[in-house]
Design an enzyme around this catalytic site. Structure first.
Site, short mmCIF file in Angstrom:
data_model
loop_
_atom_site.label_atom_id
_atom_site.label_comp_id
_atom_site.label_asym_id
_atom_site.label_seq_id
_atom_site.Cartn_x
_atom_site.Cartn_y
_atom_site.Cartn_z
N ALA A 1 4.32 58.65 110.79
CA ALA A 1 4.26 57.97 109.48
C ALA A 1 5.38 56.94 109.37
O ALA A 1 5.16 55.82 108.88
CB ALA A 1 4.36 58.99 108.34
N ASP A 2 6.56 57.28 109.83
CA ASP A 2 7.67 56.31 109.87
C ASP A 2 7.34 55.14 110.79
O ASP A 2 7.53 53.97 110.43
CB ASP A 2 8.94 56.99 110.38
CG ASP A 2 9.72 57.69 109.29
OD1 ASP A 2 9.58 57.32 108.12
OD2 ASP A 2 10.48 58.61 109.61
#
Length: 421
Positions: free
Chosen positions: A183-184
């Site tokens: 997600a990062d």
């Protein structure tokens, strides 16, 4: 010459999503100035990831340095300055630097930058062309906007862990996060795209803009075909995509298969990724099972998906009759997508990975040879740069202030005396 030569970026982001974005922009040639908190009595200063080890970089004397591998992997091609934005003098310095920047990146909590008068509305008065990118867990609006956002929680809340991991009915079943902070990383890459689009708009119109990047938004977008499966039919049919282990929701056979054990009797596996009916027919030929390719239950992918509970056990038995090297050689020769399951040692020893230059060796201020993963971007006319190893905290404070502001030595001395840098 690099693609983004002449673009100056003030990077007030920390940890991964923001630094991953600015590292990519730096690779492309932008002058990325990483703004870090100076050390203090109650904190070590700098990006949090500098201390996220072990492992740490080993210095020339053989001892661990204070530079964690985590930090090194997300901060190449940048320059680092220290600036305490909690101090008025530090805030004033950032506003002065903003006048010479095209891009400003931050990942503070919603409202924090406004407390320092470093929010978009404040800075666009100084520089109307400024592209200002905010990266948070949940965005600048919505009921969750004030929450802190962490990749692990976002993977859970955004549905990824509900479709990752072995089936609940199988041994070891249950929710599972991805092995890296996807997600990062995806948010960083989406932010990179958004910043370049906003720069193009600013070139045409002279107007900057605020980019609002949220990890949860990105995670929802990353659901891709599974999100589409649910919205197109699952919501009406009451079918919510779930965990399928290493299988694919829409393609069969597309998963891990066990093959014959090695000479020491250790289990061996390959992945088989049959993407169309022609590839399935080729697989069946290689496997000596041509009848499966004409069986109406299996000849077309849609029917293979419907009858996966019958087909997959048949294939599991077939795959166990031959060894890994035998299968891979035969399937690759027939152009059937397949592959070994490599650990990281095997990845970085792979002849193709090596030939593609996916490891670059840097000379670091604390070590003569530091191997790091290289950028995957390969531009024929404007190749990525490899000139600045991940910087020490504040390594370039004097250099940047001189380059950007023509700052004389006596002013730098005063800034240091005040604690601003």
């Amino acid at each position: 010459m690099n693609a983004l030569d002449g673009i100056r970026i003030l990077d007030l982001s920390r940890v991964l999503a923001g630094p991953w974005c600015t590292q990519t922009l730096a690779d492309l040639g932008a002058d990325v100035v990483k703004v870090e908190r100076p050390p203090g009595d109650q904190h070590p200063g700098g990006d949090d990831t500098r201390g996220w080890g072990p492992p740490f970089l080993q210095g020339r004397d053989g001892a661990d340095t204070a530079e964690a591998a985590y930090y090194l992997g997300a901060n190449r091609n940048k320059r680092s300055i220290t600036c305490d934005i909690a101090r008025p003098e530090g805030q004033a310095l950032i506003r002065e630097l903003v006048q010479h920047a095209q891009v400003f990146v931050e990942n503070y909590k919603v409202g924090d930058m406004a407390r320092y008068c470093l929010d978009y509305d404040s800075l666009r008065r100084i520089n109307p062309r400024l592209v200002y990118c905010s990266i948070t867990g949940f965005g600048q609006t919505g009921p969750y906007k004030d929450r802190a956002g962490y990749d692990f929680a976002i993977q859970a809340m955004g549905g990824l862990m509900s479709v990752t991991g072995e089936r609940d009915s199988a041994p070891g079943g249950g929710p599972q996060k991805v092995g890296v902070a996807v997600a990062d990383l995806f948010t960083g890459l989406y932010a990179t795209v958004a910043i370049q689009a906003a720069l193009r708009h600013a070139e045409r119109t002279g107007e900057g803009q605020h980019i609002d990047m949220a990890l949860l938004d990105t995670q929802v977008a990353m659901l891709a075909n599974l999100g589409a499966n649910y919205l197109v039919r699952g919501r009406d049919d009451g079918k919510v995509p779930g965990r399928a282990g290493n299988a694919h929701a829409n393609i069969v056979p597309y998963q891990v298969f066990e093959v014959a054990p090695d000479a020491q009797g250790q289990p061996q596996h390959i992945i088989l990724a049959v993407g169309n009916d022609g590839q399935f027919a080729k697989f069946c030929h290689v496997a000596g099972q041509s009848a499966l390719a004409t069986d109406p239950r299996f000849a077309q992918n849609q029917n293979r998906v419907r009858h996966r509970d019958v087909l997959v056990p048949l294939l599991e038995s077939i795959l166990k009759t031959r060894g890994k090297a035998d299968w891979l050689a035969a399937l690759e020769a027939a152009k059937v997508p397949c592959g070994p399951i490599n650990n990281l040692a095997e990845v970085f020893a792979d002849e193709h990975v090596r030939s593609r230059g996916m490891v670059h060796t840097w000379v670091h201020p604390l070590a003569d040879a530091v191997d790091l993963v290289a950028s995957p971007l390969k531009l024929g006319g404007t190749p990525v740069r490899n000139d600045l190893p991940p910087p020490l905290m504040g390594q370039h404070t004097a250099e940047v202030l001189k380059d950007w502001l023509a700052c004389p030595p006596e002013r730098l001395t005063e800034l240091r005396r005040s604690g601003a840098v």
